[in-house]
Design a protein around this motif. Structure first.
Motif, PDB file in Angstrom:
ATOM      1  N   SER A 171      -2.800   3.215  -6.407  1.00 57.96           N
ATOM      2  CA  SER A 171      -3.163   2.189  -5.440  1.00 57.96           C
ATOM      3  C   SER A 171      -3.176   0.832  -6.119  1.00 57.96           C
ATOM      4  O   SER A 171      -3.481   0.722  -7.316  1.00 57.96           O
ATOM      5  N   PRO A 202       0.827  -1.209   0.000  1.00 54.79           N
ATOM      6  CA  PRO A 202       0.000   0.000   0.000  1.00 54.79           C
ATOM      7  C   PRO A 202       0.863   1.262   0.000  1.00 54.79           C
ATOM      8  O   PRO A 202       1.376   1.689   1.037  1.00 54.79           O
ATOM      9  N   SER A 253       4.092   7.996  -3.007  1.00 53.54           N
ATOM     10  CA  SER A 253       3.535   7.982  -4.354  1.00 53.54           C
ATOM     11  C   SER A 253       3.954   9.232  -5.132  1.00 53.54           C
ATOM     12  O   SER A 253       4.352   9.151  -6.294  1.00 53.54           O
ATOM     13  N   ASP A 310      -5.288  -1.311  -5.000  1.00 53.21           N
ATOM     14  CA  ASP A 310      -6.699  -1.666  -4.822  1.00 53.21           C
ATOM     15  C   ASP A 310      -7.485  -1.044  -5.971  1.00 53.21           C
ATOM     16  O   ASP A 310      -8.059   0.029  -5.845  1.00 53.21           O
TER      17      ASP A 310
END
Length: 244
Positions: A213, A124, A130, A215
Motif C-alpha cells: 500500500s 491504490p 498486488s 498508505d
C-alpha cells in the motif's frame, strides 16, 4: 523546505513530523482544511505551471520552493463539502482531485506519493494486482483460491505480519535479497516511491508476500534510517509522474 500534507488525525504522519523536526529539518505541516480555505493562484502556460497558496494565517506557500512533499491527502474535508448542494459534491471532489494533481506538480522536489486519478493520496493497488506484480517481481506469493464469493486471504489468519517501507531505493527495516530488490521493483511498477510491503510467515517460516500500500505506517521504520532515506530521495530529485 519540506512539507507533509496530511489529515489532522493522521498520527503516523504527525509522528514523522516530530521526527523530522527533531532532526533539524525545515518542515511545514499542511492539512486539507488549510488548502480548501486558502487563496490560490495557479497559472499554466507554455513554460509549465506555477502556483502560490496564501493560507488563512497570512503565510504564503510557494510549491516550487519545496524540496520534498509527503502527500497523505485522502479526501476533501466533509466540512467543506457541507457547503455544497448534495448533487454537486461528487463534482467538487473531482475538481479538487484534478487541482491537487496540478498543484503538486508545481513542487520543486519529489512528491511521495503523486496523486492518481480520483485517489489524491496516490495509486491504490488492488489485491489481485498486488499479487500479480509481486510474483512478477520475484517476491514469494502463496497460491490463492479465487472464487466468486470468497475474497483473498479469507480462509485463514495470516498471523503476525512483518511490515517494511520502500523509500526511494531504501527498504526499512532492511530485507535480505532478493526480497529487498523485489520490493523496490514492485514500488516502481506501481508508481509508489513510498510504499509499505507486508510479509506473512509461510508454512516453514519463510517470508510470503501478503500485500502492499502507498498508505504507509511510518513508525514501522527505524527513525534515523527513515530520515536518511527521505533525505536521499530529496537530494536525488526523481522525476515526478503518474503511475506507468
Amino acid at each position: 523546505m519540506w512539507a507533509i500534507l496530511c489529515e489532522v488525525e493522521d498520527e503516523s504522519a504527525l509522528a514523522l513530523a516530530v521526527l523530522l523536526e527533531k532532526a533539524g529539518l525545515d518542515l511545514t505541516v499542511l492539512c486539507p482544511e488549510h488548502l480548501v480555505r486558502a487563496t490560490h493562484s495557479h497559472r499554466i502556460g507554455a513554460d509549465g505551471a506555477s502556483a502560490c497558496v496564501r493560507l488563512r494565517d497570512g503565510s504564503v506557500l510557494d510549491p516550487a520552493g519545496l524540496t520534498l512533499l509527503i502527500n497523505r491527502f485522502r479526501a476533501v474535508p466533509e466540512t467543506h463539502l457541507a457547503r455544497c448542494a448534495p448533487e454537486e459534491r461528487d463534482y467538487v471532489r473531482s475538481e479538487w482531485s484534478a487541482y491537487l494533481a496540478s498543484l503538486l506538480a508545481c513542487c520543486g522536489g519529489p512528491v511521495l506519493n503523486p496523486p492518481f486519478s480520483d485517489s489524491p493520496g496516490g495509486y491504490p493497488p488492488g489485491e489481485l494486482e498486488s499479487l500479480h506484480f509481486a510474483a512478477l517481481c520475484g517476491l514469494p506469493v502463496a497460491p490463492q483460491r479465487i472464487t466468486e464469493d470468497s475474497p483473498f486471504w479469507a480462509d485463514e489468519d495470516p498471523g503476525p505480519l512483518s511490515s517494511h517501507l520502500v523509500v526511494g531505493d531504501a527498504v526499512l527495516p532492511a530485507l535480505p535479497e532478493p526480497l529487498a530488490g523485489g520490493a523496490r521493483k514492485l514500488a516502481g511498477i506501481l508508481g509508489l516511491p513510498l510504499m509499505q510491503v507486508d510479509f506473512a510467515a509461510g508454512p516453514d517460516g519463510e517470508a510470503v508476500f501478503h500485500g502492499c500500500s502507498g498508505d504507509v505506517e511510518f513508525r514501522h521504520a527505524p527513525g534515523p534510517a527513515l530520515v536518511e532515506a527521505l533525505q536521499a530521495v530529496a537530494g536525488n530529485r526523481p522525476v515526478q509522474g503518474d503511475r506507468p
